[in-house]
Design a protein around this motif. Structure first.
Motif, mmCIF file in Angstrom:
data_model
loop_
_atom_site.group_PDB
_atom_site.id
_atom_site.type_symbol
_atom_site.label_atom_id
_atom_site.label_comp_id
_atom_site.label_asym_id
_atom_site.label_seq_id
_atom_site.Cartn_x
_atom_site.Cartn_y
_atom_site.Cartn_z
ATOM 1 N N GLY A 194 -19.796 36.667 37.107
ATOM 2 C CA GLY A 194 -18.718 36.000 36.438
ATOM 3 C C GLY A 194 -18.626 36.758 35.031
ATOM 4 N N ALA A 195 -18.919 37.936 35.063
ATOM 5 C CA ALA A 195 -19.087 38.596 33.889
ATOM 6 C C ALA A 195 -17.735 39.137 33.255
ATOM 7 C CB ALA A 195 -20.021 39.990 33.827
ATOM 8 N N TYR A 196 -16.781 39.263 34.006
ATOM 9 C CA TYR A 196 -15.349 39.588 33.799
ATOM 10 C C TYR A 196 -14.270 38.429 33.532
ATOM 11 C CZ TYR A 196 -10.489 41.789 33.945
ATOM 12 O OH TYR A 196 -9.423 41.757 33.691
ATOM 13 N N ASN A 197 -13.496 38.637 32.398
ATOM 14 C CA ASN A 197 -12.648 37.483 32.259
ATOM 15 C C ASN A 197 -11.344 37.887 32.453
ATOM 16 O OD1 ASN A 197 -11.000 35.638 30.651
ATOM 17 N ND2 ASN A 197 -12.653 34.986 29.344
ATOM 18 N N SER A 198 -10.897 37.154 33.473
ATOM 19 C CA SER A 198 -9.343 37.631 33.820
ATOM 20 C C SER A 198 -8.313 37.319 32.954
ATOM 21 C CB SER A 198 -9.065 37.161 35.236
ATOM 22 O OG SER A 198 -9.137 35.694 35.255
ATOM 23 N N SER A 199 -8.749 36.421 31.990
ATOM 24 C CA SER A 199 -7.633 35.878 30.751
ATOM 25 C C SER A 199 -7.448 36.794 29.825
ATOM 26 C CB SER A 199 -7.938 34.610 30.390
ATOM 27 O OG SER A 199 -8.036 33.575 31.484
ATOM 28 N N THR A 200 -8.495 37.234 29.404
ATOM 29 C CA THR A 200 -8.714 38.384 28.188
ATOM 30 C C THR A 200 -8.801 39.879 28.691
ATOM 31 O OG1 THR A 200 -11.126 38.300 28.196
ATOM 32 C CG2 THR A 200 -9.710 36.568 26.957
ATOM 33 N N GLY A 201 -9.127 40.201 29.917
ATOM 34 C CA GLY A 201 -9.387 41.637 30.385
ATOM 35 C C GLY A 201 -10.693 42.101 29.792
ATOM 36 N N GLU A 202 -11.477 41.202 29.455
ATOM 37 C CA GLU A 202 -12.795 41.775 28.970
ATOM 38 C C GLU A 202 -13.994 41.501 29.896
ATOM 39 O OE1 GLU A 202 -11.793 41.238 24.222
ATOM 40 O OE2 GLU A 202 -13.088 39.794 25.281
ATOM 41 N N PHE A 203 -14.869 42.521 29.893
ATOM 42 C CA PHE A 203 -16.116 42.286 30.672
ATOM 43 C C PHE A 203 -17.311 42.301 29.566
ATOM 44 C CE2 PHE A 203 -20.054 44.625 31.978
ATOM 45 C CZ PHE A 203 -20.450 43.650 33.236
ATOM 46 N N LYS A 204 -18.307 41.077 29.973
ATOM 47 C CA LYS A 204 -19.266 40.993 28.939
ATOM 48 C C LYS A 204 -20.273 41.226 29.516
ATOM 49 C CE LYS A 204 -20.970 37.540 25.424
ATOM 50 N NZ LYS A 204 -20.653 36.059 24.894
ATOM 51 N N ALA A 205 -21.284 42.227 29.352
ATOM 52 C CA ALA A 205 -22.482 42.348 29.630
ATOM 53 C C ALA A 205 -23.679 41.257 29.871
ATOM 54 C CB ALA A 205 -23.080 43.680 29.160
ATOM 55 N N PRO A 206 -23.917 40.903 31.091
ATOM 56 C CA PRO A 206 -24.936 39.684 31.201
ATOM 57 C C PRO A 206 -26.384 40.024 30.991
ATOM 58 C CG PRO A 206 -24.317 40.304 33.328
ATOM 59 C CD PRO A 206 -23.661 41.103 32.274
ATOM 60 N N VAL A 207 -26.539 41.401 31.059
ATOM 61 C CA VAL A 207 -28.175 41.820 31.158
ATOM 62 C C VAL A 207 -27.752 43.181 30.608
ATOM 63 C CG1 VAL A 207 -29.054 40.756 33.085
ATOM 64 C CG2 VAL A 207 -28.030 42.969 33.382
ATOM 65 N N ASN A 208 -29.004 43.613 30.008
ATOM 66 C CA ASN A 208 -29.090 45.161 29.495
ATOM 67 C C ASN A 208 -29.292 46.113 30.614
ATOM 68 O OD1 ASN A 208 -29.559 43.990 27.113
ATOM 69 N ND2 ASN A 208 -31.647 44.042 26.944
ATOM 70 N N GLY A 209 -28.580 47.134 30.385
ATOM 71 C CA GLY A 209 -28.566 48.308 31.575
ATOM 72 C C GLY A 209 -27.702 49.312 31.394
ATOM 73 N N THR A 210 -27.624 50.256 32.611
ATOM 74 C CA THR A 210 -26.825 51.109 32.737
ATOM 75 C C THR A 210 -25.612 50.582 33.894
ATOM 76 O OG1 THR A 210 -28.326 52.919 32.170
ATOM 77 C CG2 THR A 210 -26.327 53.712 33.339
ATOM 78 N N TYR A 211 -24.372 50.681 33.209
ATOM 79 C CA TYR A 211 -23.220 50.100 34.074
ATOM 80 C C TYR A 211 -22.251 51.432 34.436
ATOM 81 C CZ TYR A 211 -24.497 45.427 32.698
ATOM 82 O OH TYR A 211 -25.061 44.306 32.628
ATOM 83 N N ALA A 212 -21.719 51.280 35.564
ATOM 84 C CA ALA A 212 -20.739 52.092 36.120
ATOM 85 C C ALA A 212 -19.323 51.430 36.008
ATOM 86 C CB ALA A 212 -21.007 52.692 37.465
ATOM 87 N N PHE A 213 -18.533 52.089 35.476
ATOM 88 C CA PHE A 213 -16.919 51.525 35.329
ATOM 89 C C PHE A 213 -16.175 52.635 35.895
ATOM 90 C CE2 PHE A 213 -19.340 49.543 31.965
ATOM 91 C CZ PHE A 213 -19.125 48.061 31.998
ATOM 92 N N TYR A 214 -14.949 52.093 36.307
ATOM 93 C CA TYR A 214 -13.991 53.002 36.845
ATOM 94 C C TYR A 214 -12.434 52.299 36.685
ATOM 95 C CZ TYR A 214 -10.932 55.466 40.249
ATOM 96 O OH TYR A 214 -9.888 56.272 40.697
ATOM 97 N N SER A 215 -11.422 52.770 36.210
ATOM 98 C CA SER A 215 -10.168 52.437 36.153
ATOM 99 C C SER A 215 -9.055 53.396 36.728
ATOM 100 C CB SER A 215 -9.658 51.935 34.879
ATOM 101 O OG SER A 215 -8.702 51.376 34.705
ATOM 102 N N ASN A 216 -8.094 53.082 37.173
ATOM 103 C CA ASN A 216 -7.061 53.642 37.907
ATOM 104 C C ASN A 216 -5.604 53.093 37.051
ATOM 105 O OD1 ASN A 216 -5.757 55.758 39.636
ATOM 106 N ND2 ASN A 216 -4.493 54.080 40.077
ATOM 107 N N ILE A 217 -4.783 53.641 36.484
ATOM 108 C CA ILE A 217 -3.639 53.239 35.955
ATOM 109 C C ILE A 217 -2.280 53.986 36.331
ATOM 110 C CG2 ILE A 217 -2.335 52.933 33.798
ATOM 111 C CD1 ILE A 217 -4.641 50.903 34.099
ATOM 112 N N LEU A 218 -1.328 53.180 36.914
ATOM 113 C CA LEU A 218 -0.369 53.923 37.677
ATOM 114 C C LEU A 218 0.945 53.472 36.640
ATOM 115 C CD1 LEU A 218 1.102 55.344 39.821
ATOM 116 C CD2 LEU A 218 1.506 53.078 41.054
ATOM 117 N N SER A 219 1.795 54.657 36.199
ATOM 118 C CA SER A 219 2.827 54.474 35.438
ATOM 119 C C SER A 219 4.028 54.309 36.097
ATOM 120 C CB SER A 219 2.984 55.602 34.724
ATOM 121 O OG SER A 219 3.066 56.730 35.371
#
Length: 220
Positions: free
Chosen positions: A121-146
């Motif tokens: 539950g680290a991602y908040n679908s109301s605010t669009g924010e991800f809050k890291a629950p533990v220390n570490g290295t994370y991978a993030f990916y995003s795709n935006i279509l115009s």
């Protein structure tokens, strides 16, 4: 339709249109209609140039996707080598824009409200924010279509600081994507925002094809 599929469609359309033009030239010659050969030649050349341009863009898109797939494959291998993750380490999310965002303001957070996966539950679908629950290295990916004929600039921020950029748009409808590996601490906030005023207003982000995902690669 994905960005790559849309390029294939456009290429096919141009080839069909070129065939129609050439057929028209034959028909005109057969019926002995008066026509300026130079005009017909110029139309054919324009279509051929467009086809060549689309072929080049398709090649670039194919190479980019292959590169991303290799990077993901290497990360999977690293994860497998480190052994299975514990329940505490299982952090992952995947969400898409829904409905389409028809007008987003500069520096406004892109909210990916349609959640598919949200381990811990680290991602908040109301605010669009991800809050890291533990220390570490994370991978993030995003795709935006115009939208058609427009472009938009977006970026990924960590605690308000830009860590990744994306450019989406083309003569038709183009998507932009990027990936980042980030060292985070507990409580760090990650989100995708509209990057300043770059783009053509109104700034539009298409639903479903616009996505945001991330997962914990290695915990500290």
């Amino acid at each position: 339709m994905t960005h790559f599929a849309s390029r294939i469609w456009c290429l096919g359309f141009c080839l069909i249109f070129l065939s129609v033009i050439q057929t028209r030239v034959i028909a005109v010659a057969f019926n002995k209609e008066e026509v300026n050969p130079l005009d017909i030649f110029n139309q054919i050349q324009i279509i051929r140039d467009e086809v060549d341009s689309l072929r080049t863009e398709l090649g670039v898109e194919r190479d980019r996707r292959i590169s991303l797939e290799k990077a993901l494959g290497n990360m999977r291998s690293d994860c497998e080598d480190s052994g299975p993750a514990t329940n505490e380490q299982q952090v992952a999310f995947y969400a898409s824009v829904s409905p389409s965002i028809t007008e987003i303001q500069p520096w406004e957070t892109v909210v990916f409200s349609q959640v598919v996966t949200n381990e811990r539950g680290a991602y908040n679908s109301s605010t669009g924010e991800f809050k890291a629950p533990v220390n570490g290295t994370y991978a993030f990916y995003s795709n935006i279509l115009s939208d058609w004929g427009k472009y938009i600039e977006t970026c990924l921020k960590v605690n308000g600081e830009i860590r990744m950029y994306m450019y989406s748009g083309s003569q038709y409808r183009g998507s932009g994507s990027n990936m980042a590996l980030l060292k985070l601490k507990v409580g760090d906030i990650v989100n995708i925002v509209k990057h300043g005023s770059g783009g053509l207003t109104p700034f539009y982000i298409h639903r479903r094809w616009s996505t945001f995902s991330g997962f914990l690669l290695v915990s500290d």
